[in-house]
Design an enzyme around this catalytic site. Sequence first.
Site, PDB file in Angstrom:
ATOM      1  N   HIS A 190     -11.621 -48.171 -66.131  1.00  0.00           N
ATOM      2  CA  HIS A 190     -11.967 -47.779 -64.706  1.00  0.00           C
ATOM      3  C   HIS A 190     -10.942 -47.710 -63.973  1.00  0.00           C
ATOM      4  O   HIS A 190     -10.201 -47.022 -64.012  1.00  0.00           O
ATOM      5  CB  HIS A 190     -12.962 -49.096 -64.502  1.00  0.00           C
ATOM      6  CG  HIS A 190     -13.757 -48.957 -63.221  1.00  0.00           C
ATOM      7  ND1 HIS A 190     -14.249 -47.949 -62.406  1.00  0.00           N
ATOM      8  CD2 HIS A 190     -14.461 -50.029 -62.653  1.00  0.00           C
ATOM      9  CE1 HIS A 190     -14.854 -48.106 -61.554  1.00  0.00           C
ATOM     10  NE2 HIS A 190     -15.207 -49.304 -61.361  1.00  0.00           N
ATOM     11  N   HIS A 202     -14.759 -38.204 -66.871  1.00  0.00           N
ATOM     12  CA  HIS A 202     -15.586 -38.981 -65.902  1.00  0.00           C
ATOM     13  C   HIS A 202     -16.912 -38.869 -66.478  1.00  0.00           C
ATOM     14  O   HIS A 202     -17.430 -37.787 -66.838  1.00  0.00           O
ATOM     15  CB  HIS A 202     -15.509 -38.559 -64.549  1.00  0.00           C
ATOM     16  CG  HIS A 202     -15.903 -39.502 -63.471  1.00  0.00           C
ATOM     17  ND1 HIS A 202     -17.076 -39.652 -63.149  1.00  0.00           N
ATOM     18  CD2 HIS A 202     -15.041 -40.407 -62.660  1.00  0.00           C
ATOM     19  CE1 HIS A 202     -17.005 -40.837 -62.268  1.00  0.00           C
ATOM     20  NE2 HIS A 202     -15.792 -40.945 -62.057  1.00  0.00           N
ATOM     21  N   ASP A 211      -7.805 -40.718 -60.579  1.00  0.00           N
ATOM     22  CA  ASP A 211      -6.622 -41.594 -60.985  1.00  0.00           C
ATOM     23  C   ASP A 211      -5.651 -41.005 -61.546  1.00  0.00           C
ATOM     24  O   ASP A 211      -4.455 -41.243 -61.721  1.00  0.00           O
ATOM     25  CB  ASP A 211      -7.212 -42.585 -61.824  1.00  0.00           C
ATOM     26  CG  ASP A 211      -7.724 -43.652 -61.385  1.00  0.00           C
ATOM     27  OD1 ASP A 211      -7.863 -43.801 -60.141  1.00  0.00           O
ATOM     28  OD2 ASP A 211      -8.736 -44.129 -62.057  1.00  0.00           O
TER      29      ASP A 211
HETATM   30  N1  ACO Z   1      -9.183 -38.126 -73.324  1.00  0.00           N
HETATM   31  C1  ACO Z   1      -9.564 -37.579 -74.604  1.00  0.00           C
HETATM   32  N2  ACO Z   1     -10.812 -37.653 -74.821  1.00  0.00           N
HETATM   33  C2  ACO Z   1     -11.619 -37.832 -74.145  1.00  0.00           C
HETATM   34  C3  ACO Z   1     -11.629 -38.543 -72.886  1.00  0.00           C
HETATM   35  C4  ACO Z   1     -10.195 -38.563 -72.483  1.00  0.00           C
HETATM   36  N3  ACO Z   1      -9.664 -38.942 -71.413  1.00  0.00           N
HETATM   37  N4  ACO Z   1     -12.575 -38.820 -72.373  1.00  0.00           N
HETATM   38  C5  ACO Z   1     -13.528 -38.525 -73.077  1.00  0.00           C
HETATM   39  N5  ACO Z   1     -12.958 -37.983 -74.301  1.00  0.00           N
HETATM   40  C6  ACO Z   1     -13.849 -37.681 -75.299  1.00  0.00           C
HETATM   41  C7  ACO Z   1     -14.313 -38.522 -76.061  1.00  0.00           C
HETATM   42  O1  ACO Z   1     -13.671 -38.905 -77.094  1.00  0.00           O
HETATM   43  C8  ACO Z   1     -15.779 -37.787 -76.512  1.00  0.00           C
HETATM   44  O2  ACO Z   1     -15.288 -37.094 -77.630  1.00  0.00           O
HETATM   45  P1  ACO Z   1     -16.225 -36.921 -79.055  1.00  0.00           P
HETATM   46  O3  ACO Z   1     -17.654 -36.454 -78.259  1.00  0.00           O
HETATM   47  O4  ACO Z   1     -15.635 -35.935 -79.987  1.00  0.00           O
HETATM   48  O5  ACO Z   1     -16.761 -38.295 -79.416  1.00  0.00           O
HETATM   49  C9  ACO Z   1     -16.344 -37.127 -75.410  1.00  0.00           C
HETATM   50  O6  ACO Z   1     -14.992 -36.819 -74.890  1.00  0.00           O
HETATM   51  C10 ACO Z   1     -17.152 -38.055 -74.459  1.00  0.00           C
HETATM   52  O7  ACO Z   1     -16.421 -39.081 -74.270  1.00  0.00           O
HETATM   53  P2  ACO Z   1     -17.308 -40.475 -73.713  1.00  0.00           P
HETATM   54  O8  ACO Z   1     -16.429 -41.546 -74.128  1.00  0.00           O
HETATM   55  O9  ACO Z   1     -18.478 -40.316 -74.187  1.00  0.00           O
HETATM   56  O10 ACO Z   1     -17.470 -40.116 -72.196  1.00  0.00           O
HETATM   57  P3  ACO Z   1     -18.033 -41.185 -71.095  1.00  0.00           P
HETATM   58  O11 ACO Z   1     -18.559 -40.560 -70.173  1.00  0.00           O
HETATM   59  O12 ACO Z   1     -18.528 -42.277 -71.681  1.00  0.00           O
HETATM   60  O13 ACO Z   1     -16.475 -41.776 -70.710  1.00  0.00           O
HETATM   61  C11 ACO Z   1     -14.679 -42.113 -69.331  1.00  0.00           C
HETATM   62  C12 ACO Z   1     -15.917 -41.545 -69.200  1.00  0.00           C
HETATM   63  C13 ACO Z   1     -14.581 -43.555 -69.792  1.00  0.00           C
HETATM   64  C14 ACO Z   1     -14.000 -41.994 -67.884  1.00  0.00           C
HETATM   65  C15 ACO Z   1     -13.704 -41.386 -70.485  1.00  0.00           C
HETATM   66  O14 ACO Z   1     -13.632 -40.117 -69.921  1.00  0.00           O
HETATM   67  C16 ACO Z   1     -12.147 -42.002 -70.372  1.00  0.00           C
HETATM   68  O15 ACO Z   1     -12.116 -43.049 -71.095  1.00  0.00           O
HETATM   69  N6  ACO Z   1     -11.044 -41.349 -69.730  1.00  0.00           N
HETATM   70  C17 ACO Z   1      -9.952 -41.872 -69.575  1.00  0.00           C
HETATM   71  C18 ACO Z   1      -9.872 -43.121 -68.760  1.00  0.00           C
HETATM   72  C19 ACO Z   1      -9.933 -42.781 -67.226  1.00  0.00           C
HETATM   73  O16 ACO Z   1      -9.306 -41.918 -66.692  1.00  0.00           O
HETATM   74  N7  ACO Z   1     -10.653 -43.357 -66.612  1.00  0.00           N
HETATM   75  C20 ACO Z   1     -11.066 -43.383 -65.012  1.00  0.00           C
HETATM   76  C21 ACO Z   1     -12.139 -42.850 -64.835  1.00  0.00           C
HETATM   77  S1  ACO Z   1     -12.279 -42.555 -63.140  1.00  0.00           S
HETATM   78  C22 ACO Z   1     -12.370 -44.000 -62.352  1.00  0.00           C
HETATM   79  O17 ACO Z   1     -13.014 -45.182 -62.916  1.00  0.00           O
HETATM   80  C23 ACO Z   1     -12.003 -44.437 -61.087  1.00  0.00           C
END
Ligand code: ACO
Length: 463
Positions: A290, A330, A386
């Site tokens: 987050h 996201h 971010d």
């Molecule tokens: N890098 C690589 N792969 C990713 C990323 C990433 N940043 N984000 C998602 N994926 C992949 C997952 O591995 C998954 O792949 P799969 O289908 O092969 O298993 C797919 O994309 C979907 O990912 P989920 O985890 O199901 O997506 P979710 O909507 O639950 O997660 C989140 C969203 C937590 C923001 C995620 O994209 C992430 O971890 N990003 C990196 C952390 C980040 O930047 N967070 C800030 C968010 S903005 C904020 O809170 C202000």
Amino acid sequence: MGNTQPTPPGPPSGELRATGTLEIKDSRTDKNYSVQIVQGGVEGDTAIRAMDLRQIKTQPDEFGLMTYDPAFMNTASTKSAITFIDGDKGILRYRGYPIEQLAEKATFLEVAWLLRHGELPTQDEYNNWVHEITYHTYVHENIKTFLQGFRYDAHPMSMLCSAVAAMSSFYPEAKNIHDPEARNISIVRLLAKLPTLAAFCYRHVKGLPFIYPDNDLSYTENFLSMVARMSEPKYEANPVFVKALEVLFILHADHEQNCSTNAVRAVGSSHVDPFSAIAAGVAALYGPLHGGANEQVLRMINEIGHPKNVPGFIDEVKGGKGSRLMGFGHRVYKSYDPRARIVKKLADEVFAQVGMDKDLEIALKLEEAALNDEYFISRKLYPNVDFYTGLIYRSMAFPTDFFTVLFAVARTAGWLSQWEEMLNDKEQKIARPRQIYVGYGERPYKSTLTDKFPSAKKDALRK
Ligand code: ACO
């Protein structure tokens, strides 16, 4: 999300309206059910009320059908009139106003008023609001002693979370949450004192004396003064930094039902005081998935070390060996994060003033590589807010572990508006999700212990 239609004149009703019915057939009983479909405003999403499913059962004494939705992937926990997001189109609006216009023209305190009250302030309202917040910036002297109890290397988010929770003990009347006046003063105190607490956390880690608020300065100028002032009698902030902080605070002020806002609403639904509820929001924001992501972006860039290492790093992310690409992806935005676009432009303005950040080249290369890679394209992973904020904060000389604290100061405006909306929503009750039990059925207790009260002393005697 939803269809874009022109906004009708006048304020929205804030209520859900019926737009149709969903016919359901239960194959277990061959019974048919009709469930109402409801919608918010013109752009509101549609939903069915989960409680309407409880009538679906096979026996009269059965609990009834629930929905199963880990991580709230498809569950609206509330109706809200504060923030609108269309994740597919990359739209973000506070109370109907596009984020791009607010970031360009509004002040943070104007936005904080808007989020809470639903309308932009008149000049008189704004003057009073600014005055009230400015004159509540001081914290009780004991807070200083409390903060001094932390280790020199304490993470500032951990300190901030504890300090916000501790404030509840200084204002016991804050628990009168159904009294609008008590609520108002708590909201003013939280907005006013968060920058002071945040700056004190910074000074403690640096081993510097705490700087008291300067009530002649604006909200963001005063914050920079409490962070950076040394022996000069009057702090004069760099106007580019003041503007950048104002914009970043506006961009981070609210984001509908995200993880930390959900935490504030859930904790607040127990009718605890707002200081305790906001402390829960700070704790949720701290996590690397987050608000903690801005800190992780910089750590990731440091680890990559050189632009030539970017392709190898991207391969590791794709292979699931390394971490995720922090600052990408996201839950809601599946085309682009409109805040990221504004931040990228802002980064250019700040770098023009202070010189190019040495890690910007790595960031740009990462962005380019990911935006052209099938792995990220097919999963709709784009830079989020971010990705660039950390680079801006660092060029302003904020330490990496302070980035999420800056986010928390801004998000307090949204948390408080959402908290008050929740309290005034007649449909809300204490947040208490259901579960689907998958453990053992009933079984008799049969202990395998021979000593029920072992102690370290007994163990020592045995040796
Ligand atoms: N890098 C690589 N792969 C990713 C990323 C990433 N940043 N984000 C998602 N994926 C992949 C997952 O591995 C998954 O792949 P799969 O289908 O092969 O298993 C797919 O994309 C979907 O990912 P989920 O985890 O199901 O997506 P979710 O909507 O639950 O997660 C989140 C969203 C937590 C923001 C995620 O994209 C992430 O971890 N990003 C990196 C952390 C980040 O930047 N967070 C800030 C968010 S903005 C904020 O809170 C202000």
